[in-house]
Scaffold this active site. Structure first.
Site, PDB file in Angstrom:
ATOM      1  CB  CYS A  48      27.281  52.257  23.443  1.00 36.63           C
ATOM      2  SG  CYS A  48      26.121  51.099  22.713  1.00 36.63           S
ATOM      3  CD  GLN A  69      25.055  45.833  24.300  1.00 36.45           C
ATOM      4  OE1 GLN A  69      25.823  44.984  23.899  1.00 36.45           O
ATOM      5  NE2 GLN A  69      24.614  46.807  23.512  1.00 36.45           N
ATOM      6  CB  SER A 119      18.792  54.236  26.304  1.00 36.91           C
ATOM      7  OG  SER A 119      19.844  53.697  27.073  1.00 36.91           O
ATOM      8  N   GLY A 120      20.164  52.100  24.097  1.00 39.30           N
ATOM      9  CA  GLY A 120      21.111  51.901  22.994  1.00 39.30           C
ATOM     10  C   GLY A 120      20.387  51.734  21.670  1.00 39.30           C
ATOM     11  CE  LYS A 152      27.001  47.616  14.595  1.00 44.37           C
ATOM     12  NZ  LYS A 152      25.806  48.275  15.164  1.00 44.37           N
ATOM     13  CG  HIS A 159      25.312  49.315  27.280  1.00 45.10           C
ATOM     14  ND1 HIS A 159      23.943  49.445  27.252  1.00 45.10           N
ATOM     15  CD2 HIS A 159      25.728  49.545  25.999  1.00 45.10           C
ATOM     16  CE1 HIS A 159      23.549  49.749  26.016  1.00 45.10           C
ATOM     17  NE2 HIS A 159      24.621  49.825  25.243  1.00 45.10           N
ATOM     18  CG  ASN A 190      23.375  53.042  27.053  1.00 40.28           C
ATOM     19  OD1 ASN A 190      23.000  53.198  28.215  1.00 40.28           O
ATOM     20  ND2 ASN A 190      22.531  53.029  26.038  1.00 40.28           N
TER      21      ASN A 190
END
Ligand code: A2P
Length: 341
Positions: free
Chosen positions: A138, A165, A168-169, A222, A250, A323
């Protein structure tokens, strides 16, 4: 681009992880965008198999992934974690279905397309044979959407990003954890810590995912690896990823250095005309992108665009997006749309 799937009035679409935070949003977005669906199949683990999820005003019974036969499915949207994708995506692809996978399981595989439609739709060509397509992380998605229109005009040399961030991620349980901890603290009770490595309510945690030997977190690595895979491996990228007590959207402070002349005015004009971007950047009226305003929208919001006077050809940007939507479900549905149109 030649169509990936034959033209039909409707497609058989399976959503794997349909009971989760991203899966639920995938269903909402498929409905909102009138994705042509002949049959919708929600799939999850045995825990929620047999339960009911709503789609377009109708109820659908959740199937158990372990026993689900993917024959006849055209497109499967996976958002049920990396292990689930590693085990089951190849089984779906072998049955002739296109898998769009939201986990990190396949993203860095050299043979797998890692796609953000506004940025590198042409990478999808790779999927014609292996039929698995990876949705980026995301935080990566919103950053590359904001940077690509600038990179096309003046190649980027280096990116330094710090993220803020939303919970919910980390899925549905993480959303509950922020709500419960906040309520507990406001009631003078001791909050329980389960999903995050520390209390998230009224706090800021500089750790997302596990630590690697390098001292970076997996989330940071990542962002670095995926940005370079999508935009070019000659770009230097570094990241600090941080969890903040926000439910949705985010935010990112992005510092970019270009290989030649680029300034804030040029960048503002380029971004104002770019696909999927909304520029909100008016310091005089204290107008800038906010997580609360980006939540529930499909745009990548960019503001605080300013020259970095400490270094030549460098800019600061503030980049905000929902996100769960653009960072996950919407990006996956946009990829599915390319497969059928
Ligand atoms: P389930 O409801 O059966 O647990 P979130 O990201 O919000 O935590 O949601 C995760 C989603 O992935 C849920 O829909 C969950 O289904 C699903 N899921 C998790 N593990 C598996 C699994 N092993 N097989 C199938 N679906 C899974």
């Amino acid at each position: 681009m030649e169509a990936f799937l034959p033209k039909k009035d409707g497609y058989v679409v399976a959503v794997i992880g349909a009971t989760g935070a991203v899966g639920q949003t995938m269903l909402e977005i498929l409905a909102e965008r009138n994705f042509p669906i002949a049959e919708l199949i929600p799939v999850a683990s045995s825990r929620s198999a047999g339960s009911v999820v709503g789609f377009n005003g109708k109820d659908y019974i959740v199937q158990d992934l372990e026993t689900f036969d993917p024959s006849g499915v055209d497109i499967a949207l996976f958002s049920a974690g990396g292990d689930t994708s590693t085990t089951h995506a190849p089984r779906f692809a072998a049955a002739g279905c296109y898998v769009i996978d939201n986990s990190s399981a396949w993203r860095m595989d050299d043979d797998i397309a890692l796609v953000v439609p506004e940025v590198n739709a042409s990478a999808l060509e790779m999927a014609r044979t292996n039929r698995i397509i990876a949705n980026p992380n995301c935080s990566t998605i919103q950053m590359v959407v904001a940077l690509k229109p600038l990179h096309d005009v003046m190649p980027i040399k280096r990116i330094v990003v710090s993220t803020y961030q939303a919970v919910s991620g980390a899925g549905g349980k993480a959303i509950e954890e922020l709500a419960k901890q906040t309520t507990a603290l406001l009631n003078g009770e001791t909050p329980e810590i389960d999903v995050f490595p520390a209390r998230i309510a009224f706090n800021v945690i500089p750790q997302i995912d596990i630590f690697l030997e390098s001292g970076y977190t997996k989330e940071e690595q990542k962002m670095i690896d995926e940005t370079r895979k999508i935009m070019g491996s000659d770009i230097a990228v570094t990241a600090t990823t941080v969890r903040v007590p926000v439910f949705y959207s985010h935010s990112e402070a992005v510092n970019v250095t270009f290989s030649g002349q680029m300034n804030a005015d040029q960048a503002r004009k380029l971004l104002a005309g770019a696909d999927g971007i909304c520029v909100v950047d008016d310091p005089a009226s204290e107008d800038y992108p906010l997580a609360s305003e980006a939540a529930g929208t499909d745009f990548v919001w960019v503001g605080r665009i300013r020259d970095d006077y400490s270094f030549p050809n460098s800019l600061h940007l503030w980049v905000v997006a929902d996100n769960v939507r653009k960072g996950a479900a919407l990006n996956a549905v946009q990829i599915a749309e390319i497969l059928i149109y």
